[in-house]
Scaffold this motif. Sequence first.
Motif, PDB file in Angstrom:
ATOM      1  N   HIS A  95       0.819  -1.281   0.191  1.00 20.83           N
ATOM      2  CA  HIS A  95       0.169   0.053  -0.115  1.00 20.83           C
ATOM      3  C   HIS A  95       0.876   1.251  -0.005  1.00 20.83           C
ATOM      4  O   HIS A  95       0.820   1.946   1.053  1.00 20.83           O
ATOM      5  CB  HIS A  95      -0.900   0.049   1.155  1.00 20.83           C
ATOM      6  CG  HIS A  95      -1.989  -0.988   1.139  1.00 20.83           C
ATOM      7  ND1 HIS A  95      -3.132  -0.834   0.377  1.00 20.83           N
ATOM      8  CD2 HIS A  95      -1.985  -2.335   1.329  1.00 20.83           C
ATOM      9  CE1 HIS A  95      -3.931  -1.921   0.347  1.00 20.83           C
ATOM     10  NE2 HIS A  95      -3.276  -2.789   1.041  1.00 20.83           N
ATOM     11  N   LYS A  96       1.564   1.508  -1.251  1.00 23.33           N
ATOM     12  CA  LYS A  96       2.404   2.527  -1.391  1.00 23.33           C
ATOM     13  C   LYS A  96       1.567   3.831  -1.250  1.00 23.33           C
ATOM     14  O   LYS A  96       2.276   5.073  -0.988  1.00 23.33           O
ATOM     15  CB  LYS A  96       3.335   2.555  -2.640  1.00 23.33           C
ATOM     16  CG  LYS A  96       3.966   1.165  -2.680  1.00 23.33           C
ATOM     17  CD  LYS A  96       4.904   1.199  -1.492  1.00 23.33           C
ATOM     18  CE  LYS A  96       5.899  -0.226  -1.539  1.00 23.33           C
ATOM     19  NZ  LYS A  96       6.646  -0.553  -0.497  1.00 23.33           N
ATOM     20  N   GLU A  97       0.370   3.960  -1.568  1.00 20.17           N
ATOM     21  CA  GLU A  97      -0.327   4.977  -1.312  1.00 20.17           C
ATOM     22  C   GLU A  97      -0.329   5.619   0.143  1.00 20.17           C
ATOM     23  O   GLU A  97      -0.777   7.042   0.402  1.00 20.17           O
ATOM     24  CB  GLU A  97      -1.708   4.973  -1.809  1.00 20.17           C
ATOM     25  CG  GLU A  97      -2.775   4.341  -0.832  1.00 20.17           C
ATOM     26  CD  GLU A  97      -2.722   2.808  -1.165  1.00 20.17           C
ATOM     27  OE1 GLU A  97      -3.621   1.940  -0.482  1.00 20.17           O
ATOM     28  OE2 GLU A  97      -1.815   2.302  -1.663  1.00 20.17           O
ATOM     29  N   ARG A 103       0.946   3.282   7.645  1.00 19.96           N
ATOM     30  CA  ARG A 103       0.975   1.680   7.696  1.00 19.96           C
ATOM     31  C   ARG A 103       1.371   1.133   9.271  1.00 19.96           C
ATOM     32  O   ARG A 103       0.834   0.181   9.554  1.00 19.96           O
ATOM     33  CB  ARG A 103       2.206   1.298   6.658  1.00 19.96           C
ATOM     34  CG  ARG A 103       1.501   1.296   5.193  1.00 19.96           C
ATOM     35  CD  ARG A 103       2.383   0.851   4.061  1.00 19.96           C
ATOM     36  NE  ARG A 103       3.843   1.105   4.185  1.00 19.96           N
ATOM     37  CZ  ARG A 103       4.276   1.585   3.283  1.00 19.96           C
ATOM     38  NH1 ARG A 103       3.680   2.457   2.142  1.00 19.96           N
ATOM     39  NH2 ARG A 103       5.817   1.781   3.353  1.00 19.96           N
ATOM     40  N   ALA A 104       2.268   1.795   9.719  1.00 19.67           N
ATOM     41  CA  ALA A 104       2.869   1.371  10.902  1.00 19.67           C
ATOM     42  C   ALA A 104       1.586   1.731  12.065  1.00 19.67           C
ATOM     43  O   ALA A 104       1.402   0.677  12.849  1.00 19.67           O
ATOM     44  CB  ALA A 104       4.010   1.980  11.539  1.00 19.67           C
ATOM     45  N   GLN A 105       1.022   2.811  11.970  1.00 20.42           N
ATOM     46  CA  GLN A 105      -0.159   2.782  12.834  1.00 20.42           C
ATOM     47  C   GLN A 105      -1.375   1.883  12.490  1.00 20.42           C
ATOM     48  O   GLN A 105      -1.981   1.331  13.517  1.00 20.42           O
ATOM     49  CB  GLN A 105      -0.731   4.480  12.571  1.00 20.42           C
ATOM     50  CG  GLN A 105       0.194   5.314  12.972  1.00 20.42           C
ATOM     51  CD  GLN A 105       0.562   5.327  14.484  1.00 20.42           C
ATOM     52  OE1 GLN A 105      -0.397   5.393  15.459  1.00 20.42           O
ATOM     53  NE2 GLN A 105       1.782   5.306  14.874  1.00 20.42           N
ATOM     54  N   ILE A 106      -1.335   1.786  11.407  1.00 24.27           N
ATOM     55  CA  ILE A 106      -2.758   0.627  11.029  1.00 24.27           C
ATOM     56  C   ILE A 106      -1.977  -0.660  11.939  1.00 24.27           C
ATOM     57  O   ILE A 106      -3.095  -1.459  12.277  1.00 24.27           O
ATOM     58  CB  ILE A 106      -2.921   0.366   9.431  1.00 24.27           C
ATOM     59  CG1 ILE A 106      -3.497   1.440   8.906  1.00 24.27           C
ATOM     60  CG2 ILE A 106      -3.668  -0.762   9.174  1.00 24.27           C
ATOM     61  CD1 ILE A 106      -3.446   1.759   7.367  1.00 24.27           C
ATOM     62  N   GLY A 107      -1.126  -1.216  11.455  1.00 23.38           N
ATOM     63  CA  GLY A 107      -0.672  -2.627  11.921  1.00 23.38           C
ATOM     64  C   GLY A 107      -0.343  -2.411  13.573  1.00 23.38           C
ATOM     65  O   GLY A 107      -0.446  -3.365  13.990  1.00 23.38           O
TER      66      GLY A 107
END
Length: 146
Positions: A95-97, A103-107
Amino acid sequence: MSDQAHAPTARSRVTAPEEDVAEEVLKLGEFQDVDTLTLSEASLVINALMTKRRKDRKERNETDILNATLDYLDAFARFKQKENVEAVERLLSPHKELTKFERAQIGSLCCDSADECKTLIPSLADKISDEDLQELLDEMGKLLSA
């Protein structure tokens, strides 16, 4: 009794002109393009380093701050197995967008719904559809129970 107004009990917050902000628009300053780890990844890295130091019998210098950090990561890292941490990274990395920070927060947050995720990470609003985000969250959820 005096009619003087009481002084406020709290000072107003002074903001720096270039303050880092994680709102609708990310302003991370010098950390904008820095690789960001999920809490689970940070836990793996620090624990692996501590294990290696113990094995090599090197000076560990385990400070109160290090121990508090390890306790925090142990409590809040959602993925404990290395394989699951790696699988989450494989899900997020295409998900380069999204920025590395997002991405770290989602994970790390592992939200149940796209709506919850976008509420907690406002910068996601126009970057990923609710459907795509929900699919990503559902795939990560499968790894939580694994």
